[in-house]
Design a protein around this motif. Structure first.
Motif, short mmCIF file in Angstrom:
data_model
loop_
_atom_site.label_atom_id
_atom_site.label_comp_id
_atom_site.label_asym_id
_atom_site.label_seq_id
_atom_site.Cartn_x
_atom_site.Cartn_y
_atom_site.Cartn_z
N ILE A 1 49.02 -0.95 15.98
CA ILE A 1 47.66 -1.16 15.48
C ILE A 1 46.69 -1.37 16.64
CG2 ILE A 1 47.84 -3.70 15.25
CD1 ILE A 1 46.44 -3.29 12.45
N SER A 2 45.45 -0.97 16.44
CA SER A 2 44.39 -1.18 17.43
C SER A 2 43.71 -2.51 17.14
CB SER A 2 43.36 -0.05 17.36
OG SER A 2 43.95 1.19 17.68
N VAL A 3 43.34 -3.22 18.20
CA VAL A 3 42.81 -4.57 18.05
C VAL A 3 41.76 -4.84 19.12
CG1 VAL A 3 44.66 -5.58 19.48
CG2 VAL A 3 43.51 -7.00 17.75
N MET B 1 51.67 1.18 10.00
CA MET B 1 50.35 1.62 10.44
C MET B 1 49.26 0.61 10.15
SD MET B 1 48.47 5.04 9.06
CE MET B 1 46.75 5.38 9.40
N GLY B 2 49.40 -0.15 9.11
CA GLY B 2 48.35 -1.11 8.75
C GLY B 2 48.03 -1.02 7.27
N GLY B 3 46.97 -1.67 6.93
CA GLY B 3 46.04 -2.42 7.76
C GLY B 3 46.61 -3.70 8.35
N VAL C 1 59.44 -3.69 17.05
CA VAL C 1 58.53 -3.41 18.16
C VAL C 1 57.10 -3.65 17.70
CG1 VAL C 1 57.69 -1.62 19.75
CG2 VAL C 1 60.11 -1.66 19.08
N LEU C 2 56.29 -4.21 18.59
CA LEU C 2 54.85 -4.37 18.35
C LEU C 2 54.11 -3.59 19.41
CD1 LEU C 2 52.34 -5.64 17.02
CD2 LEU C 2 52.66 -7.62 18.55
N THR C 3 53.29 -2.63 18.98
CA THR C 3 52.45 -1.88 19.90
C THR C 3 50.99 -2.17 19.57
OG1 THR C 3 54.06 -0.09 20.16
CG2 THR C 3 51.78 0.42 20.71
N LEU C 4 50.27 -2.69 20.55
CA LEU C 4 48.85 -3.00 20.39
C LEU C 4 48.04 -2.09 21.29
CD1 LEU C 4 48.91 -6.92 20.47
CD2 LEU C 4 48.86 -5.43 18.46
#
Length: 205
Positions: free
Chosen positions: A8-10, A143-145, A160-163
């Motif tokens: 997710i983008s943050v 994917m989210g939200g 895994v966490l991808t930011l």
């Protein structure tokens, strides 16, 4: 091996949308800046996006996000999953009630009404089948939200966490972490680009 990847983008202050997200402006006021990297021509941004899209065997998303991407201002033949990559993995939607119809009928949709863990299980099965068909390891991507990704992390569902950390301070919006369950992360990759810092962590359970 199929991994469960929360991606997710943050913003720098921890928001995944700007203020006042809605059916038309799904990312809220100023929230489009979170995804600048996905449409960037920076070679490293393109590589990050291409590699993630190529490894996506199935994708889990919440009903609110589904309504946005399947809505009239959502995905099309040019912009879809993976932004300009337009990948077409299986999509699994967590919802209390499936929609009566789907606009994006060329995509593979499954609607799960029994909760996020069951949705992840269904997506894992689809990703493992896609892995067998393709002869390469493919992942499940959360994917989210933000609520879906946050709930998955709290429940210990993600490996895994991808930011994708955007260089913007939104001030308010939809926070990614709210009263989160403590988790230990192991940093695996940091990729700075002109538009974002891409961070990858293993999630210890």
């Amino acid at each position: 091996m199929t991994r469960i990847v929360a991606d997710i983008s943050v913003s720098l202050d921890g928001f995944v949308t700007g203020p006042d997200p809605g059916p038309v402006g799904g990312l809220g006021t100023g929230g489009d800046a979170l995804h600048t990297w996905a449409f960037s021509d920076d070679p490293e941004d393109r590589r990050v996006l291409s590699e993630a899209t190529a490894r996506s065997g199935a994708v889990v998303l919440g009903r609110h996000l589904f309504d946005l991407v399947d809505g009239p201002n959502g995905w099309n033949d040019t912009v879809g999953y993976g932004a300009r990559e337009v990948g077409k993995p299986a999509f699994v939607v967590v919802t209390s009630s499936p929609p009566e119809s789907v606009r994006l009928t060329d995509l593979d949709w499954t609607f799960v009404t029994t909760g996020l863990p069951d949705a992840v299980t269904a997506a894992r099965g689809r990703a493992e089948a896609a892995s067998a068909d393709s002869g390469k390891d493919l992942d499940v991507v959360l994917m989210g939200g933000g609520a879906t990704v946050g709930s998955a992390l709290d429940a210990g569902l993600a490996d895994v966490l991808t930011l994708h950390l955007a260089p913007v301070v939104l001030g308010s919006g939809t926070p990614l972490f709210t009263g989160a369950v403590p988790r230990t992360l192991v940093q695996r990759r940091v990729t700075p680009t002109s538009t974002a810092t891409h961070l990858t962590y293993d999630v210890l359970r």
